[in-house]
Design an enzyme around this catalytic site. Sequence first.
Site, PDB file in Angstrom:
ATOM      1  CG  HIS A 182      63.795 -24.652   3.377  1.00  0.00           C
ATOM      2  ND1 HIS A 182      64.338 -24.756   2.117  1.00  0.00           N
ATOM      3  CD2 HIS A 182      64.841 -24.479   4.235  1.00  0.00           C
ATOM      4  CE1 HIS A 182      65.658 -24.648   2.194  1.00  0.00           C
ATOM      5  NE2 HIS A 182      65.989 -24.485   3.458  1.00  0.00           N
ATOM      6  CD  GLU A 210      66.573 -27.529   5.020  1.00  0.00           C
ATOM      7  OE1 GLU A 210      66.419 -26.941   6.114  1.00  0.00           O
ATOM      8  OE2 GLU A 210      67.561 -27.346   4.303  1.00  0.00           O
ATOM      9  CG  HIS A 225      72.057 -29.080   5.962  1.00  0.00           C
ATOM     10  ND1 HIS A 225      71.038 -29.873   5.504  1.00  0.00           N
ATOM     11  CD2 HIS A 225      71.491 -27.859   6.227  1.00  0.00           C
ATOM     12  CE1 HIS A 225      69.902 -29.191   5.493  1.00  0.00           C
ATOM     13  NE2 HIS A 225      70.146 -27.968   5.928  1.00  0.00           N
ATOM     14  CG  ASP A 228      61.927 -24.858  -0.440  1.00  0.00           C
ATOM     15  OD1 ASP A 228      63.174 -24.898  -0.487  1.00  0.00           O
ATOM     16  OD2 ASP A 228      61.267 -25.086   0.589  1.00  0.00           O
ATOM     17  CG  HIS A 241      69.662 -26.044  10.095  1.00  0.00           C
ATOM     18  ND1 HIS A 241      68.379 -26.557  10.046  1.00  0.00           N
ATOM     19  CD2 HIS A 241      70.007 -25.796   8.797  1.00  0.00           C
ATOM     20  CE1 HIS A 241      67.979 -26.627   8.798  1.00  0.00           C
ATOM     21  NE2 HIS A 241      68.946 -26.154   8.009  1.00  0.00           N
ATOM     22  CD  GLU A 242      72.957 -23.894   7.332  1.00  0.00           C
ATOM     23  OE1 GLU A 242      73.410 -24.624   6.428  1.00  0.00           O
ATOM     24  OE2 GLU A 242      71.817 -23.418   7.298  1.00  0.00           O
ATOM     25  CE1 TYR A 300      68.062 -29.457   1.528  1.00  0.00           C
ATOM     26  CE2 TYR A 300      67.713 -27.985  -0.331  1.00  0.00           C
ATOM     27  CZ  TYR A 300      67.753 -28.210   1.025  1.00  0.00           C
ATOM     28  OH  TYR A 300      67.472 -27.175   1.889  1.00  0.00           O
TER      29      TYR A 300
END
Length: 362
Positions: free
Chosen positions: A283, A205, A185, A278, A181-182, A196
Site C-alpha cells: 500500500h 494495489e 482487485h 504490509d 478499487h475493491e 500480493y
Amino acid sequence: MCMCHNPINCIVPPHMLDVMMLRGDKSVRKMAESLMKVSDSVREDRAAHSGSGVVPTAAGAGTFVSRALALGAADAHTCDRRVHDGDEKAALPGNLVRGEGDAATGDEEVDRAYDGAGDVFNLYSEEFDRNSIDGFGMPIVQTVHHRRNYNNAFWNGEQMAYGDGDGEIFQTFTELSVIAHEISHGVVQHSGGLIYQGQSGALNESYADVFGAMTQQRSQGQDVYQADWLVGKGILGPNINGVALRSMKAPGTAYSDALLGQDPQPYHMDFYVNTTSDNGGVHINSGIPNHAFYLYCMYLGGNAWERPGQIWYKALQKINNPHATFGDWAAQTLDASIELYGAGSYEMMMLRRAWNLVGIDI
C-alpha cells in the site's frame, strides 16, 4: 514489529493501523487490533479463492493468463448487482436487500453500493469490453453495514464488504473510488493475478487505485486535468487532518494527522520503502506506479479511461507474470502502447518519459 498479517485487499492500509496502535488511546488500540484480526480472516478467505481466474496454458504449470483472453469473452454484457445488508454482523453476505433492477431502498449505504457497482460495471463493459469482474458476467455481490462500526472495506475473493466506519476516524466506505478499487482487485484476480507481495503486490494495489480514480472521473465527467486524483476522498472522519487515503497526483500528501500519522507513499524509486510490513509495503510503494499513471495522463490529456486506461488494461491482460516487478510492468505497458498506437507514437514516447520521471527506465 509488524502488527499486521497480510490484510489482503482491504482499503485501509496496515501502516495506518500500526500507527493507531502506537498513538491511539485504549479504545482506538482495541479497534485497530480488532481490524488486524479481521484482516487475517479476510486474507485466509482470499487465499482460498486465489486460484479462480487462472486457466492452464501451454506455457506450463503456474502460468497465469486472463480467462477472458484464454477462453473468449461472452457476447452479451449483463449487469447483475446484489447488495446485502450485513446488519452489523460478521457473516457474509447477509440479507439480500436490493437486486438488479430493484428500486432504491432509501438506505444510503445500500443505494451507493448499488449505484457505484453500476458505474464500475459500465466502465469495464463500455470502455474495455469486459463483462463484469471475471469477464463472463459474474454477479457483483456486495455487503454493506458489515460488522459494527467497522473501519474498513475489502474484496475477499468472491465479494465486496463495506463497514460503516465509526464516525470519528472513518465515516463511510461506500465511496465510488473505494467501490471501484475493491471490484478492481477482483478484476486482477480473474486476469491472472499479481502476487500480493513486494512490487507485484504494489502493482495489484496500484491497478485498483488507477481504476478507482478512473471510475470516479468517468462518473463525474472529468478529464485528467479536472480530476483531483484522490482515492478514498471523503471517507476520513471530520476531525482527521487529511483529504483521502491516497493521492496519485502527489503521493505522500493525502493526510498528515496526529492519530494516523503521515502519508508514507513515495513518488519516485529513490524513496522506495523496503519493509517487511504490509507484505513488503504494497500500500506504500504503489504510490510510484500510481504517480507514473498520473504523469502519463497529464502528457496525453483527455480522459483517463481512453488512451492511458486502454494501455493499463491491456498490460494487465498480457503481463502473464504474477511476480511482475515495476520494471516488468512498465515494459508491458510500453508493449501495449506500441500494439495499440504504434512504435514511435506520441503515446509510446510519453509513456517512456512518465516511467523515467518516477525512476524506472524502459
